[in-house]
Design an enzyme around this catalytic site. Sequence first.
Site, PDB file in Angstrom:
ATOM      1  N   GLU A 271       0.832  -1.199   0.000  1.00  0.00           N
ATOM      2  CA  GLU A 271       0.000   0.000   0.000  1.00  0.00           C
ATOM      3  C   GLU A 271       0.875   1.260   0.000  1.00  0.00           C
ATOM      4  OE1 GLU A 271      -3.463   2.039   2.854  1.00  0.00           O
ATOM      5  OE2 GLU A 271      -2.170   0.442   3.632  1.00  0.00           O
ATOM      6  N   LYS A 329      -9.678   2.770  -3.158  1.00  0.00           N
ATOM      7  CA  LYS A 329     -10.170   2.203  -1.912  1.00  0.00           C
ATOM      8  C   LYS A 329     -11.546   2.751  -1.560  1.00  0.00           C
ATOM      9  CE  LYS A 329      -8.710   1.356   2.887  1.00  0.00           C
ATOM     10  NZ  LYS A 329      -7.740   1.727   3.938  1.00  0.00           N
ATOM     11  N   CYS A 381      -5.737  -2.667   2.621  1.00  0.00           N
ATOM     12  CA  CYS A 381      -5.557  -2.583   4.071  1.00  0.00           C
ATOM     13  C   CYS A 381      -6.808  -3.000   4.833  1.00  0.00           C
ATOM     14  CB  CYS A 381      -5.115  -1.161   4.438  1.00  0.00           C
ATOM     15  SG  CYS A 381      -4.630  -0.958   6.167  1.00  0.00           S
TER      16      CYS A 381
END
Length: 516
Positions: A271, A329, A381
């Site tokens: 990430e 995301k 994540c």
Amino acid sequence: MPAPLPVERLPRWAAALASLIAGALVTLSLAPYNLWPAGILSCLLLCALLDGTSLRQALWRGWLYGLGFFGAGTSWVYVSIHVYGYAPVPLALLLTVLFCAGLALFQLIFAGCYVRWVRGLPAGVLMGFPALWVLSEWLRSWFLTGFPWLYLGYAHIDTPLAGWAPVTGVYGLSFACALSASGLYIAWRKRRASVWISAATALLVTWVGGALLKPVEWVAPANETPLQIAFYQPNIPQQLKWERSYLPHILGQYGEVMDPLYGKDIVIWPESAVPRYYQDMQAWFEPLARRAASGETTLISGVPWRGEQGGEYYNSVVALGSGAGVYHKQRLVPFGEYVPLEDWLRGLIAFFDLPMSGFSAGHSDQPPLRAGPWRVAPLICYEIAYPQQAAVAARNADLLLTVSNDSWFGDSIGPLQHLQMAQMRALENGRYVLRGTNNGVSAIINPQGHITAASEQFVETVLSGEAQVMLGRTPFTSFGVWPMVGGSALALLVMAAIWYSQPGERRRQRQAGTPG
């Protein structure tokens, strides 16, 4: 009449302490401790602590249980606030306590609902307790963006209950864990043969059913050679990652490590691997992408992304080389990626001004990335913690990918809990999960939820391994969380309907007795 329970004779301070300890036991059942009976014991103690209590007592004990639950299980929040948010120790402790105290309200609500409406129903303890527990976990998964952490079911990846995961998901395992506790509790509390039979039947169905389901193969490998996967774990210090002067060093690290990796099927960077907007670094990425394409390699990297219209910034993943696509995301971490009440909190302390804490959320209908002919569903994540999001992504994917930067939580239990969630997503969906991180644990997880290759934490390393494309879907992938959530709600409604269909005198007699 059943004998008085020890908790009924406890003074208030001892009952409060018992509530805190009972909540904290859940943490021992999860990674890295993996003492799975502790979760069942925790629920059994909660049943005892809520038996015979008034609503007011139940609310207090439920909140204290939640304080122990989240205080022990999410203590890693302190690391990000103090070490990387630069808050002084007293302030960091205060914010951590407030965070845990706020989350403990979910257990307060659970305890209040259980005592007020569920405990006295027919089978209210045996079946109502686990059904309400599932609804409580589900509520926590979406309310105020959600915090789907510390689910009871995560403790059972390697127990017979794991057989239920591809069918019911982690909520089903949480139900089974809570049912085991409530069954043991009423068997201990009541001395009637009918109760013993009911409890024993529930436990046998739960555990034997899981054991029988465990060898079932819901998916099968495609008739292909396994994919060759490589991860680069750069172990870049969090304090330096966003420093502009450190960028050349970061770029040098990534550039140097790639030479022997061209020719792999997929190479994964973590990430925000390159801590600048992709549009500003496109000239740097282009030669890497060309070399990857010439070696039939897909390079997948986390990188911030600037929207075309301006004012929108995303935490993203891009596929380059022989792959293509970009993913933004969807589930953002409060304070880490966006700041609630931003106009009030920005500038108060450094924690509210963390780097890249002004992201926008991506749309829910984004297609998977392409890695050659394969479809890769990315989860960035925190997103790997959401069972429903992973199930929806897996429906149109050959592989699941999660990239993370767990450096925010240092040498705490947080990253290992996070890894355990990725294992559950693999088990639920019958897909390999590829997990790339900045400082560990990077891992390849097979469809049985087992780690087949893993890196050490806090070292710079290249991890290589194999993964297989799987064909077919598990029941959980097809239907998601709704059968368990809906079934739990329906079970409570049926119990309530039976309860209110009884004559008033019988209801009063049951209410006066020990609920079952």
